[in-house]
Scaffold this active site. Structure first.
Site, PDB file in Angstrom:
ATOM      1  N   LYS A   1       0.819  -1.216   0.000  1.00 17.98           N
ATOM      2  CA  LYS A   1       0.000   0.000   0.000  1.00 17.98           C
ATOM      3  C   LYS A   1       0.849   1.261   0.000  1.00 17.98           C
ATOM      4  CE  LYS A   1      -4.470  -1.360   1.797  1.00 17.98           C
ATOM      5  NZ  LYS A   1      -5.487  -1.166   2.825  1.00 17.98           N
TER       6      LYS A   1
ATOM      7  N   LYS B   1      -4.607 -10.385  -7.125  1.00 17.48           N
ATOM      8  CA  LYS B   1      -5.884 -10.701  -6.480  1.00 17.48           C
ATOM      9  C   LYS B   1      -6.940  -9.666  -6.879  1.00 17.48           C
ATOM     10  CE  LYS B   1      -5.418  -8.106  -2.254  1.00 17.48           C
ATOM     11  NZ  LYS B   1      -5.455  -7.895  -0.870  1.00 17.48           N
TER      12      LYS B   1
ATOM     13  N   LYS C   1     -10.457  -4.082  -4.291  1.00 14.21           N
ATOM     14  CA  LYS C   1     -11.294  -2.875  -4.329  1.00 14.21           C
ATOM     15  C   LYS C   1     -10.558  -1.721  -4.982  1.00 14.21           C
ATOM     16  CE  LYS C   1     -13.252  -3.905   0.220  1.00 14.21           C
ATOM     17  NZ  LYS C   1     -12.992  -3.738   1.657  1.00 14.21           N
TER      18      LYS C   1
END
Ligand code: TYM
Length: 360
Positions: free
Chosen positions: A123, A206, A209
């Site tokens: 992130k 993966k 969102k």
């Protein structure tokens, strides 16, 4: 040994899991989490599910969007089959014990442990100096979510495994540092074929969102046409489906679609392959699209129905928060007592039910 603490408490089996209300609730969240939560409601364990709004703000959230996403996530839980009469559903910020226990765990966890977290590295990317301190401390808050309830089982997708290992490390270190056996060593529950649903555009990534491409995921709010289109356009290879699951080994996109089919149909990849061996994707994809629409359209319809009257959702979250607090507050009081805070038992409103006072 701290006075009054059992050396080997038996922990009541209890399930806890959380989902971030950051919008774009997708098929991975459904198959890896929501559907499994609903399916396990009959397992006889008390279950607690949390919309982790405090985790969400570790990256910037527009306040109106956060409010909407929190309510929509609650609608997603209920539409997926979670019954608020049988499970506790609430949003994290309504139970202050999460943040309070997270502070304690910030003082238990070590910098080196946090620096190893792959989710933080992913992130933060190259931007480590400019992300929030909260993003770095994220796993300590997650440990607090779980351990504030002495949860023993945590159902999650693959991507949360490392965070759950850290939760165990925090519990072990706390117990060792203070000479108690107060926090349970939680079991991650990562089971089934859909613990890692992959992007529809790239079988190596993966489903997420935050993927900039909406075509990479099926959102729980997508309508039937959009679901069918996304599956039709999903990346695949030119080969037909093999006649055994071993034949999917080096074919990540094909394997992903077979796994999605199996999870949606409550079946296994072996059974799906047995039924569809030799099929071209031109045939398999429409079957998968029909199945996905049949399973997801009622969920999406129920979510929009529930979102028409958010006061019902707010009432469910408020009641859930009260039930959650009745469990978490005495555990926090006891934690404070163990670490030497004076007056720990005061200022905690909820009555402590005998059921949770197992350590006395
Ligand atoms: P979050 O909000 O990213 O995801 C919610 C749940 O969905 C699972 N999941 C997936 N499963 C299969 N395939 C995928 N592509 C996929 N993407 C997401 C996640 O594994 C998760 O189970 N840190 C957590 C939230 C959290 C939490 C907790 C979870 C906070 N506190 C305490 C358990 C216990 C998160 O960001 O999940």
């Amino acid at each position: 040994m701290t006075e009054g603490v059992h050396t080997s408490p038996t922990f009541t089996p209890r399930v806890f899991s959380g989902i971030q209300p950051t919008g774009n609730l997708h098929l991975g969240n459904y198959l890896g989490a929501l559907k499994r939560f609903a399916d396990s409601q009959n397992d006889g364990m008390q279950s607690i599910y949390c919309m982790v709004d405090l985790h969400a703000i570790t990256t910037w959230q527009d306040p109106a969007d956060l409010r909407h996403a929190t309510r929509e996530l609650c609608a997603g839980f209920i539409a997926s089959g979670l019954d608020p009469e049988r499970s506790i559903l609430f949003n994290q910020s309504q139970v202050p014990e999460h943040a309070q226990l997270a502070w304690v765990f910030n003082c238990v966890a070590r910098m080196g442990w946090m620096q190893r977290m792959t989710q933080f590295k992913d992130k933060a990317g190259k931007n480590t100096q400019n992300v929030s301190l909260g993003l770095f401390g994220y796993p300590a808050l997650m440990a607090a979510d779980i351990l504030a309830y002495h949860a023993t089982h945590v159902p999650v997708g693959e991507d949360q495994k490392q965070h759950l290992e850290l939760t165990r490390d925090i519990a072990i270190k706390f117990n060792n540092d203070y000479g108690v056996e107060f926090f349970p060593i939680t079991e991650p529950v990562i089971e089934g074929v859909a613990t890692r649903v992959m992007s529809l555009r790239d079988g190596a990534k993966k489903m997420s969102k935050s993927d900039p491409s909406d075509m990479s995921r099926i959102n729980l709010t997508d309508d039937a046409d959009t679901i069918a289109k996304k599956i039709r356009k999903a990346k695949t290879d030119p080969e037909p489906l093999p006649d055994s699951v071993e034949g999917l080994e080096d074919r990540p996109e094909a394997r992903n679609l077979v796994n999605i089919y199996a999870a949606l149909a409550d079946s296994t990849p072996e059974a799906v392959i047995a039924d569809h061996a030799g099929q071209q994707f031109g045939t398999f994809k429409p079957s998968l699209a029909d199945l996905a629409v049949a399973k997801l359209a009622p969920i999406s319809a129920e979510m929009s129905r529930l979102m028409q009257d958010t006061s019902e959702i707010d009432a469910i979250l408020r009641r859930g928060a009260e039930q959650a607090r009745a469990i978490a507050a005495p555990i926090l009081v006891r934690t404070y007592e163990i670490i030497g805070m004076v007056g720990a038992g005061h200022n905690h409103a909820p009555e402590v039910s005998d059921e949770y006072r197992f350590w006395e």
